[in-house]
Design a protein around this motif. Sequence first.
Motif, mmCIF file in Angstrom:
data_model
loop_
_atom_site.group_PDB
_atom_site.id
_atom_site.type_symbol
_atom_site.label_atom_id
_atom_site.label_comp_id
_atom_site.label_asym_id
_atom_site.label_seq_id
_atom_site.Cartn_x
_atom_site.Cartn_y
_atom_site.Cartn_z
ATOM 1 N N LEU A 142 -55.456 -20.503 3.065
ATOM 2 C CA LEU A 142 -53.582 -20.729 3.874
ATOM 3 C C LEU A 142 -53.699 -22.734 4.153
ATOM 4 O O LEU A 142 -52.957 -22.457 4.790
ATOM 5 N N GLY A 143 -54.572 -22.739 4.831
ATOM 6 C CA GLY A 143 -54.443 -23.540 5.695
ATOM 7 C C GLY A 143 -55.660 -24.033 6.421
ATOM 8 O O GLY A 143 -55.816 -23.102 7.257
ATOM 9 N N GLY A 144 -56.099 -25.024 6.409
ATOM 10 C CA GLY A 144 -57.607 -25.594 7.371
ATOM 11 C C GLY A 144 -58.932 -24.992 6.575
ATOM 12 O O GLY A 144 -58.763 -25.417 5.500
ATOM 13 N N SER A 145 -59.584 -24.193 7.154
ATOM 14 C CA SER A 145 -60.761 -23.285 6.413
ATOM 15 C C SER A 145 -60.602 -21.884 6.497
ATOM 16 O O SER A 145 -61.147 -21.196 5.793
ATOM 17 N N THR A 146 -59.756 -21.407 6.544
ATOM 18 C CA THR A 146 -59.095 -20.311 6.669
ATOM 19 C C THR A 146 -58.525 -19.852 4.908
ATOM 20 O O THR A 146 -57.315 -20.747 3.848
ATOM 21 N N LYS A 147 -59.119 -19.016 4.278
ATOM 22 C CA LYS A 147 -58.996 -18.131 3.055
ATOM 23 C C LYS A 147 -58.610 -16.975 3.183
ATOM 24 O O LYS A 147 -59.165 -16.013 4.270
ATOM 25 N N VAL A 148 -56.896 -16.339 2.293
ATOM 26 C CA VAL A 148 -57.016 -14.877 2.890
ATOM 27 C C VAL A 148 -56.900 -13.918 1.454
ATOM 28 O O VAL A 148 -57.084 -14.174 0.697
ATOM 29 N N ARG A 149 -57.118 -12.491 2.231
ATOM 30 C CA ARG A 149 -56.502 -11.894 0.985
ATOM 31 C C ARG A 149 -55.151 -11.467 1.190
ATOM 32 O O ARG A 149 -54.710 -10.609 2.403
ATOM 33 N N ARG A 150 -54.449 -11.901 -0.085
ATOM 34 C CA ARG A 150 -53.009 -10.897 -0.298
ATOM 35 C C ARG A 150 -52.784 -9.954 -0.819
ATOM 36 O O ARG A 150 -53.626 -9.469 -2.279
ATOM 37 N N LEU A 151 -52.481 -8.743 0.085
ATOM 38 C CA LEU A 151 -51.770 -7.699 -0.719
ATOM 39 C C LEU A 151 -50.776 -6.691 -0.778
ATOM 40 O O LEU A 151 -50.919 -6.172 -2.028
#
Length: 322
Positions: free
Chosen positions: A35-44
Amino acid sequence: MSDLDQRPAVRECGGRAGVSAKPVHELLEPRAVPLGGSTKVRRLLPNLGRRMVGAWCFVDHYGPDDIVDLPGMQVPPHPHIGLQTVSWLHAGEVLHRDSLGSELTIRPRQLGLMTSGRGISHSEQSPAGHGPVLHGAQLWVALPDTRRDIAPAFEHHADLPVITADRLRGTVLLGEVDGAVSPGTAHTPIVGLDLTLGDGAEVRLPVEPDFEYAVLTMSGSTEVDGVRLDPGSMLYLGCGRSELPLRAYGDSGLMLLGGEPFEEKIVMWWNFIARTGDEITRARADWMSSGDRFGVVRGYDGDPLAAPSLPDTPLKPRGRTR
């Protein structure tokens, strides 16, 4: 929330073709996205198997992430049209800035609701001195054709209505549940409910038979209508229920998302929701030209996001896909 993919797919959504008129159990597998920076997301959502649930058309779940020595969420200014963004936290803080001049920090169980209408831009950051954990969801709601060109707006609701039962507490983000009505502006029949369940809770939640629903599992282990779920998964439930059985194995958290099936056919590309490819092309050009349509996000230290290149395939709606 932005789609930071530099090769975003064209997604054709809407219509009733893929809506289940009867109760179903359809487990949606997440896709990992930085996502940006250190963030990762789980896209559902959108998902290969399911594009929308009511007017809900985009769901990212992130965390819980340890960000003690990390920047956390760092999403530069980017544009939106034709949708509402819903920011929802279980832990941490997100600093929201937008081209209307809004600047505030969203905290757990507070609703940050941005209506893009004909055009807005915003940024999202974990603020300086942020807490040690970041955990939440970012969601989009498609605006109907009659409302998608309205003036942009931002709402922040720190106090939301709550429903309670034995070992259950529900916070109503959007819409109405069991007589509790959210102050958030909704443009279609919709519901968003955050649920906290205590260990051993067994409840039957009232729902609308004409709505289609899905459940996003935020934390803990739960059973939804007999299906055992772990954190980070999403279960599509279809329509046709008047109540939804829930059971908790330990303390847990869920989000119930639902609404009347979205009749209109739409085109989703990058951070835009439109009805035609020409509208998408024009919105991209307006953003890249730094004109007046999307305004300026002031206070953000850095450059805005550049739009990806348009795909070679035609941008046109083909209805809701399964």
